[in-house]
Scaffold this motif. Structure first.
Motif, PDB file in Angstrom:
ATOM      1  N   ILE A  39       3.584 -41.958 -60.742  1.00  0.00           N
ATOM      2  CA  ILE A  39       3.766 -41.761 -62.179  1.00  0.00           C
ATOM      3  C   ILE A  39       2.398 -41.661 -62.840  1.00  0.00           C
ATOM      4  CG2 ILE A  39       6.025 -42.898 -62.326  1.00  0.00           C
ATOM      5  CD1 ILE A  39       4.531 -45.438 -63.334  1.00  0.00           C
ATOM      6  N   SER A  40       2.366 -41.062 -64.007  1.00  0.00           N
ATOM      7  CA  SER A  40       1.120 -40.934 -64.763  1.00  0.00           C
ATOM      8  C   SER A  40       0.766 -42.260 -65.445  1.00  0.00           C
ATOM      9  CB  SER A  40       1.271 -39.849 -65.830  1.00  0.00           C
ATOM     10  OG  SER A  40       2.213 -40.263 -66.818  1.00  0.00           O
ATOM     11  N   GLU A  93       2.539 -46.835 -69.074  1.00  0.00           N
ATOM     12  CA  GLU A  93       2.612 -47.523 -70.375  1.00  0.00           C
ATOM     13  C   GLU A  93       4.037 -47.512 -70.931  1.00  0.00           C
ATOM     14  OE1 GLU A  93      -0.254 -46.526 -73.417  1.00  0.00           O
ATOM     15  OE2 GLU A  93      -1.752 -46.072 -71.876  1.00  0.00           O
ATOM     16  N   ILE A  94       4.682 -46.379 -70.846  1.00  0.00           N
ATOM     17  CA  ILE A  94       6.048 -46.250 -71.365  1.00  0.00           C
ATOM     18  C   ILE A  94       6.993 -47.182 -70.613  1.00  0.00           C
ATOM     19  CG2 ILE A  94       8.034 -44.673 -71.521  1.00  0.00           C
ATOM     20  CD1 ILE A  94       5.892 -42.425 -72.035  1.00  0.00           C
ATOM     21  N   LEU A  95       6.910 -47.163 -69.285  1.00  0.00           N
ATOM     22  CA  LEU A  95       7.798 -48.011 -68.485  1.00  0.00           C
ATOM     23  C   LEU A  95       7.496 -49.492 -68.672  1.00  0.00           C
ATOM     24  CD1 LEU A  95       8.099 -45.909 -65.204  1.00  0.00           C
ATOM     25  CD2 LEU A  95       9.793 -46.167 -67.045  1.00  0.00           C
ATOM     26  N   THR A  96       6.268 -49.826 -69.039  1.00  0.00           N
ATOM     27  CA  THR A  96       5.926 -51.222 -69.337  1.00  0.00           C
ATOM     28  C   THR A  96       6.762 -51.729 -70.511  1.00  0.00           C
ATOM     29  OG1 THR A  96       3.719 -51.006 -68.392  1.00  0.00           O
ATOM     30  CG2 THR A  96       4.045 -52.777 -69.996  1.00  0.00           C
ATOM     31  N   ASP A  97       7.032 -50.857 -71.484  1.00  0.00           N
ATOM     32  CA  ASP A  97       7.889 -51.244 -72.610  1.00  0.00           C
ATOM     33  C   ASP A  97       9.326 -51.516 -72.150  1.00  0.00           C
ATOM     34  OD1 ASP A  97       5.817 -51.044 -74.429  1.00  0.00           O
ATOM     35  OD2 ASP A  97       6.424 -49.069 -75.180  1.00  0.00           O
ATOM     36  N   GLN A 117      15.916 -39.802 -73.164  1.00  0.00           N
ATOM     37  CA  GLN A 117      16.038 -38.517 -72.469  1.00  0.00           C
ATOM     38  C   GLN A 117      14.671 -37.949 -72.095  1.00  0.00           C
ATOM     39  OE1 GLN A 117      18.769 -36.419 -75.181  1.00  0.00           O
ATOM     40  NE2 GLN A 117      20.268 -36.493 -73.517  1.00  0.00           N
ATOM     41  N   ASP A 118      13.708 -38.037 -72.997  1.00  0.00           N
ATOM     42  CA  ASP A 118      12.360 -37.543 -72.693  1.00  0.00           C
ATOM     43  C   ASP A 118      11.714 -38.378 -71.590  1.00  0.00           C
ATOM     44  OD1 ASP A 118      12.575 -35.556 -74.622  1.00  0.00           O
ATOM     45  OD2 ASP A 118      11.552 -36.735 -76.164  1.00  0.00           O
ATOM     46  N   ALA A 128      10.666 -36.895 -67.819  1.00  0.00           N
ATOM     47  CA  ALA A 128       9.310 -37.024 -67.293  1.00  0.00           C
ATOM     48  C   ALA A 128       9.301 -37.831 -65.993  1.00  0.00           C
ATOM     49  CB  ALA A 128       8.400 -37.674 -68.335  1.00  0.00           C
ATOM     50  N   PHE A 129      10.073 -38.913 -65.954  1.00  0.00           N
ATOM     51  CA  PHE A 129      10.141 -39.723 -64.740  1.00  0.00           C
ATOM     52  C   PHE A 129      10.753 -38.915 -63.598  1.00  0.00           C
ATOM     53  CE2 PHE A 129      12.193 -42.732 -61.839  1.00  0.00           C
ATOM     54  CZ  PHE A 129      11.096 -43.520 -61.506  1.00  0.00           C
TER      55      PHE A 129
END
Length: 169
Positions: free
Chosen positions: A104-105, A110-114, A143-144, A148-149
């Motif tokens: 993952i980028s 950062e997003i998945l940390t949330d 959805q976004d 991306a994932f």
């Protein structure tokens, strides 16, 4: 050794392809319920918040299962520290030289940390502690995030397919 690696990677690809539709189904439920809750102008019924929280929990658990399976199979180990959930995300966002690219980028990390933080809240909170404002961005952007994932996982599947093809030669 090559045959073992090929079989392990083929098994991993099969597992990933099996898990993705289940998570995608959860994403659809999060999206629908999030849109429904977002339209409520008054007090949000507790059962809707609990349902959404449960779906968000299942979403992140599925994502984490996918990352763990990749790390365990490709890197050959799993983080074991007390904070292994955070370590798993970190390792997933870094390439392992000579082994694999980043899964993952840094942005997805950062997003998945949330989502990970929300899952922790969900597991340790009571229903009355759940608030739409703590989960609205997670639900409304699902959805976004999923697209991306999913794109990242499809790239890892392609990477594994290339390794399999090279080993079979």
């Amino acid at each position: 050794m090559s045959e073992e690696k090929i079989n392990a990677y083929l098994g991993l690809i099969g597992d990933l392809e099996d898990k993705m539709p289940s998570i995608e189904n959860i994403v659809g439920k999060i999206h629908s319920l999030g849109q429904e809750i977002n339209r409520i102008s008054g007090k949000i019924p507790e059962e809707k918040l609990m349902a959404l929280a449960g779906y968000l929990h299942h979403f992140y658990t599925g994502v984490e299962d996918i990352l763990a399976r990749i790390i365990k199979t490709v890197d050959g180990y799993m983080p074991r520290s007390g904070d292994w959930h955070s370590e798993l995300l970190y390792i997933s966002s870094r390439k392992t030289p000579g082994v694999r690219p980043a899964i993952i980028s840094a942005e997805m990390h950062e997003i998945l940390t949330d989502y990970k933080a929300f899952r922790h809240l969900y597991r340790h909170a009571y229903a009355k502690e759940l608030r739409w404002k703590k989960m609205d961005h997670l639900a409304l952007n699902i959805q976004d995030v999923w697209m991306a994932f999913k794109k990242s996982i499809m790239a890892i599947i392609q990477f594994l397919q290339k390794i399999i093809n090279d080993l079979e030669k």
